[in-house]
Design an enzyme around this catalytic site. Structure first.
Site, PDB file in Angstrom:
ATOM      1  CG  ASN A  10      27.977  51.443   9.661  1.00  0.00           C
ATOM      2  OD1 ASN A  10      28.092  51.126  10.530  1.00  0.00           O
ATOM      3  ND2 ASN A  10      28.600  52.670   9.102  1.00  0.00           N
ATOM      4  CD1 TRP A  11      22.138  48.917  12.104  1.00  0.00           C
ATOM      5  CD2 TRP A  11      21.629  48.323  14.211  1.00  0.00           C
ATOM      6  NE1 TRP A  11      20.833  48.375  12.104  1.00  0.00           N
ATOM      7  CE2 TRP A  11      20.661  47.936  13.428  1.00  0.00           C
ATOM      8  CE3 TRP A  11      21.598  47.957  15.509  1.00  0.00           C
ATOM      9  CZ2 TRP A  11      19.337  47.615  13.844  1.00  0.00           C
ATOM     10  CZ3 TRP A  11      20.543  47.640  15.830  1.00  0.00           C
ATOM     11  CH2 TRP A  11      19.326  47.258  15.155  1.00  0.00           C
ATOM     12  CE  LYS A  12      26.658  55.950  10.498  1.00  0.00           C
ATOM     13  NZ  LYS A  12      27.084  57.186   9.644  1.00  0.00           N
ATOM     14  CG  HIS A  93      32.382  54.388   7.821  1.00  0.00           C
ATOM     15  ND1 HIS A  93      32.318  55.764   8.300  1.00  0.00           N
ATOM     16  CD2 HIS A  93      31.289  54.161   7.205  1.00  0.00           C
ATOM     17  CE1 HIS A  93      30.951  56.249   8.012  1.00  0.00           C
ATOM     18  NE2 HIS A  93      30.351  55.079   7.621  1.00  0.00           N
ATOM     19  CD  GLU A  95      30.482  57.953  10.693  1.00  0.00           C
ATOM     20  OE1 GLU A  95      30.291  57.035  11.351  1.00  0.00           O
ATOM     21  OE2 GLU A  95      29.594  58.460  10.087  1.00  0.00           O
ATOM     22  CD  GLU A 168      29.493  55.171   3.198  1.00  0.00           C
ATOM     23  OE1 GLU A 168      28.395  54.667   3.234  1.00  0.00           O
ATOM     24  OE2 GLU A 168      30.305  55.195   4.079  1.00  0.00           O
ATOM     25  N   GLY A 174      24.994  60.816   6.744  1.00  0.00           N
ATOM     26  CA  GLY A 174      24.160  61.559   7.857  1.00  0.00           C
ATOM     27  C   GLY A 174      23.615  62.957   7.888  1.00  0.00           C
ATOM     28  CB  SER A 213      21.827  60.940   2.982  1.00  0.00           C
ATOM     29  OG  SER A 213      22.411  61.798   4.046  1.00  0.00           O
ATOM     30  N   GLY A 234      23.320  53.908   6.673  1.00  0.00           N
ATOM     31  CA  GLY A 234      23.373  54.016   8.114  1.00  0.00           C
ATOM     32  C   GLY A 234      22.323  54.426   8.773  1.00  0.00           C
ATOM     33  N   GLY A 235      21.914  55.571   8.833  1.00  0.00           N
ATOM     34  CA  GLY A 235      20.636  55.735   9.765  1.00  0.00           C
ATOM     35  C   GLY A 235      19.311  55.127   9.481  1.00  0.00           C
TER      36      GLY A 235
HETATM   37  C1  PEP Z   1      27.042  55.170   6.509  1.00  0.00           C
HETATM   38  O1  PEP Z   1      27.168  55.170   7.848  1.00  0.00           O
HETATM   39  O2  PEP Z   1      27.872  54.494   5.937  1.00  0.00           O
HETATM   40  C2  PEP Z   1      26.143  55.978   6.025  1.00  0.00           C
HETATM   41  C3  PEP Z   1      26.100  56.165   4.701  1.00  0.00           C
HETATM   42  O3  PEP Z   1      25.373  56.648   6.794  1.00  0.00           O
HETATM   43  P1  PEP Z   1      24.004  57.350   6.486  1.00  0.00           P
HETATM   44  O4  PEP Z   1      23.189  56.595   5.584  1.00  0.00           O
HETATM   45  O5  PEP Z   1      23.347  57.801   7.755  1.00  0.00           O
HETATM   46  O6  PEP Z   1      24.265  58.621   5.505  1.00  0.00           O
END
Ligand code: PEP
Length: 253
Positions: A10-12, A93, A95, A168, A174, A213, A234-235
């Site tokens: 997930n590049w957000k 999500h 966010e 999640e 993050g 994470s 994500g990251g």
């Molecule tokens: C996400 O954006 O769904 C996520 C899990 O981010 P991260 O891996 O950066 O925690």
């Protein structure tokens, strides 16, 4: 039941044209891991170019509107995502639930519209730190799932193959904090129960991903947990160097 592992990036709100080379590297590296399904959910502005240039890696959106078209400034319909070459979309999500005030009902309608149009769906759920610390995580997330799930009759045939859940914990996204294997296992098993209650045997085929994470160092331990069928990342999905070791850990699990 054996479910193929599924690792989705997930590049957000990250990524411009100069990052297409990184997407190509992720696609090439993922394609060499034949026992894992992979996908990248990109900003809307990159979907079409990425989808046209990397046919071996499914490209997805990060959100979808439930309407086909209309007066919804700034939104994207399932038909538009498909037209751009997307194969799937994230819905719900945290966010977006927090930042855009999306409700479970909104998320359910989005999931139903996407599945009905032929897009895969990754439906996200997860608890806040306060809920976890109050000992209410499992009940809260089960209720969130029940209220966000697409109705079985909407797309019964599509549900096992096209539909996945991402658990999640909000406090793990993050932050570098990861839920413990025991807590992940407890939650995924509780969610599996709800999926079977909703869809019968098909509920056993729906993949439940963990997100929060995930990185190259912790992926193997997470993938070893019962009922963890992959990860939403994500990251660590922004570069091939960080993402591909997670795909390889899924392959070895
Ligand atoms: C996400 O954006 O769904 C996520 C899990 O981010 P991260 O891996 O950066 O925690």
């Amino acid at each position: 039941m054996t479910r193929r592992k599924y690792v989705v990036g997930n590049w957000k709100m990250h990524g411009v044209s100069s990052d297409l080379g990184e997407i190509h590297s992720i696609a090439a590296g993922s394609a060499s891991v034949s026992n894992v399904d992979t996908a990248l959910c990109l900003p809307a502005t990159l979907i079409e170019r990425a989808a046209r240039s990397v046919s071996i890696l499914p490209i997805g959106g990060q959100d979808v509107h439930w309407a086909d078209k209309g007066a919804h400034t700034g939104c994207i319909s399932a038909a538009m995502l498909l037209d751009a070459g997307a194969k799937l979309t994230i819905v719900g999500h945290s966010e977006r639930r927090e930042g855009q005030h999306e409700t479970n009902e909104d998320v359910r309608r989005k999931a139903e519209a996407a599945l009905a149009a032929g897009l895969g769906v990754i439906l996200c759920i997860g608890e806040s730190l306060g809920v976890r610390e109050a000992g209410q995580a499992v009940g809260t997330v089960q209720a969130q799932l029940d209220e966000s799930l697409p109705h079985a009759e909407v797309s019964a045939a599509a549900i096992p193959g096209q539909f996945a859940i991402a658990y999640e914990p909000i406090w793990a996204i993050g932050t570098g904090k990861v839920a413990s294997p025991a807590d992940i296992g407890e939650m995924h098993s509780a969610l599996r129960d709800r999926l079977v209650a909703a869809y019968g045997d098909a509920g056993n085929e729906i993949r439940i991903l963990y997100g929060g994470s995930v990185n190259a160092s912790n992926a193997a331990e997470i993938f070893a947990v019962d009922d963890v069928d992959g990860a939403l990342v994500g990251g660590a999905s922004l570069t091939a160097e960080k993402f591909l070791p997670i795909v390889q850990a899924a392959s070895a699990a």
